[in-house]
Design an enzyme around this catalytic site. Structure first.
Site, PDB file in Angstrom:
ATOM      1  N   HIS A  50       2.239   2.116  -3.401  1.00 25.37           N
ATOM      2  CA  HIS A  50       1.347   2.912  -4.243  1.00 25.37           C
ATOM      3  C   HIS A  50       1.526   4.403  -3.952  1.00 25.37           C
ATOM      4  O   HIS A  50       1.450   5.240  -4.862  1.00 25.37           O
ATOM      5  CB  HIS A  50      -0.111   2.516  -4.010  1.00 25.37           C
ATOM      6  CG  HIS A  50      -0.524   1.247  -4.680  1.00 25.37           C
ATOM      7  ND1 HIS A  50      -0.327   1.022  -6.022  1.00 25.37           N
ATOM      8  CD2 HIS A  50      -1.143   0.142  -4.199  1.00 25.37           C
ATOM      9  CE1 HIS A  50      -0.806  -0.175  -6.345  1.00 25.37           C
ATOM     10  NE2 HIS A  50      -1.297  -0.731  -5.252  1.00 25.37           N
ATOM     11  N   GLU A  58      -0.112  -2.832 -10.060  1.00 26.71           N
ATOM     12  CA  GLU A  58      -0.039  -3.830  -9.000  1.00 26.71           C
ATOM     13  C   GLU A  58       1.297  -4.558  -9.023  1.00 26.71           C
ATOM     14  O   GLU A  58       1.891  -4.835  -7.977  1.00 26.71           O
ATOM     15  CB  GLU A  58      -1.202  -4.820  -9.117  1.00 26.71           C
ATOM     16  CG  GLU A  58      -2.580  -4.196  -8.973  1.00 26.71           C
ATOM     17  CD  GLU A  58      -2.785  -3.510  -7.627  1.00 26.71           C
ATOM     18  OE1 GLU A  58      -2.080  -3.850  -6.645  1.00 26.71           O
ATOM     19  OE2 GLU A  58      -3.652  -2.623  -7.548  1.00 26.71           O
ATOM     20  N   GLU A 109       0.826  -1.205   0.000  1.00 26.08           N
ATOM     21  CA  GLU A 109       0.000   0.000   0.000  1.00 26.08           C
ATOM     22  C   GLU A 109       0.865   1.262   0.000  1.00 26.08           C
ATOM     23  O   GLU A 109       0.561   2.235  -0.701  1.00 26.08           O
ATOM     24  CB  GLU A 109      -0.948  -0.004   1.206  1.00 26.08           C
ATOM     25  CG  GLU A 109      -1.925  -1.177   1.251  1.00 26.08           C
ATOM     26  CD  GLU A 109      -2.814  -1.266   0.025  1.00 26.08           C
ATOM     27  OE1 GLU A 109      -2.953  -0.261  -0.696  1.00 26.08           O
ATOM     28  OE2 GLU A 109      -3.376  -2.348  -0.232  1.00 26.08           O
TER      29      GLU A 109
END
Length: 315
Positions: free
Chosen positions: A148, A234, A145
């Site tokens: 990102h 991803e 996370e």
């Protein structure tokens, strides 16, 4: 290797910005066409103005829209001290501001990150995720996370989620009216009112009217999401998380558990959740119907294979 890495990051940001810009242009053109059909040239101007205002609102509120769709609430350090410790350690290692932390009551093991940039980022974990992962696996997911955030792709992903939410809003209104009507009927009958809002999503599903509206507006929202979000994000976040945590095997194990949990406890694909599904660690819906159009996640098996290859595993 620093120069190629910097160039790759710049290219990734440019691609995300171009995709988001294309999505905004498509949305504006759609409103303009609707305006022309309703009121001619004046209607086109009004349609463009509405699109601009909606885009500005989405920019400001995209994080709140996504968190609300999953029934998320802020979580304090008193409640989750280990979660805060891991996020602080990873943020320090990645030279990032510590993000806000939220918790969703969903039973499905999943997570996502929203925000306009590193200083406004918010990481949300589901209760199901914290139940099924050990510390090393949770560290890997949090590293994903935060990757990102450091990769600067959360703005495009969050904005596309907000725009998709706006487009599917009519279906959401129908669902809200249906739930209100059901609650009033239960009160009249003296039955307890269910509060299953953001659980696994395996309950009542979509009504007929909502399903019809999603058939109309869902594909439009899906186009905007696919324009702004690439499956490659991803893979990049997985690789960056492996470098940040130094443990690609832990993240691959977490992906296996999350993917299995999502298959066992899929979320109900209503308009609001469909609009934020691409933000999540793994695809939260069954790949069928309108939900298939929103699918931007690469296969979990391929992500696991790449992570294990980084760890030196051979197949």
């Amino acid at each position: 290797m620093a120069v190629p890495d910097h160039a790759l990051r710049a290219a990734d940001r440019a691609a995300a910005a171009a995709g988001l810009g294309t999505a905004v242009v498509v949305l504006t053109a759609g409103f303009a066409l609707i305006g022309v059909g309703v009121a001619g040239a004046g209607g086109a101007v009004a349609g463009i103005a509405v699109a601009v205002v909606l885009t500005a609102v989405v920019y400001v509120c995209c994080d709140r829209l996504a968190l609300s769709a999953m029934g998320a609430r802020p979580v304090s350090e008193v409640e989750q001290p280990e979660l805060y410790r891991l996020v602080r350690e990873l943020s320090k290692a990645g030279r990032l501001p510590v993000p806000r932390l939220f918790m969703s009551p969903a039973e499905q093991p999943n997570s996502f990150t929203v925000g306009r940039g590193p200083r406004t980022a918010a990481v949300c974990c589901t209760e199901g995720l914290l139940r099924v992962l050990d510390e090393a696996e949770l560290r890997g997911v949090l590293g994903h996370e935060l990757a990102h955030v450091s990769g600067h792709d959360i703005l495009a992903a969050s904005m596309s989620a907000g725009l998709a939410t706006v487009i599917t809003f009519p279906a959401g209104l129908v669902r809200y009216a249906r739930s209100r009507s059901r609650s009033r009927s239960r009160r009249r009958d003296g039955a307890p009112v269910s509060r299953s809002g953001s659980g696994s999503g395996s309950g009542s599903g979509l009504g007929v009217a909502e399903s019809l509206l999603m058939l109309v507006f869902g594909p439009i929202a899906a186009v905007l999401v696919r324009l702004a979000v690439s499956p490659e994000r991803e893979y990049r976040a997985d690789a960056m998380a492996a470098l940040l945590t130094g443990d690609p095997v832990a993240l691959s194990s977490a992906l296996r558990k999350a993917d299995a949990g999502a298959a066992k406890l899929p979320l109900t694909p209503d308009g609001r959740r469909l609009s934020v599904g691409h933000l999540m660690l793994v695809g939260p819906f069954r790949p069928e119907g309108v939900a298939r159009l929103f699918g931007t996640h690469p296969p979990a098996a391929e992500r696991v294979r790449r992570l294990e290859a980084l760890a030196g595993y051979r197949r």
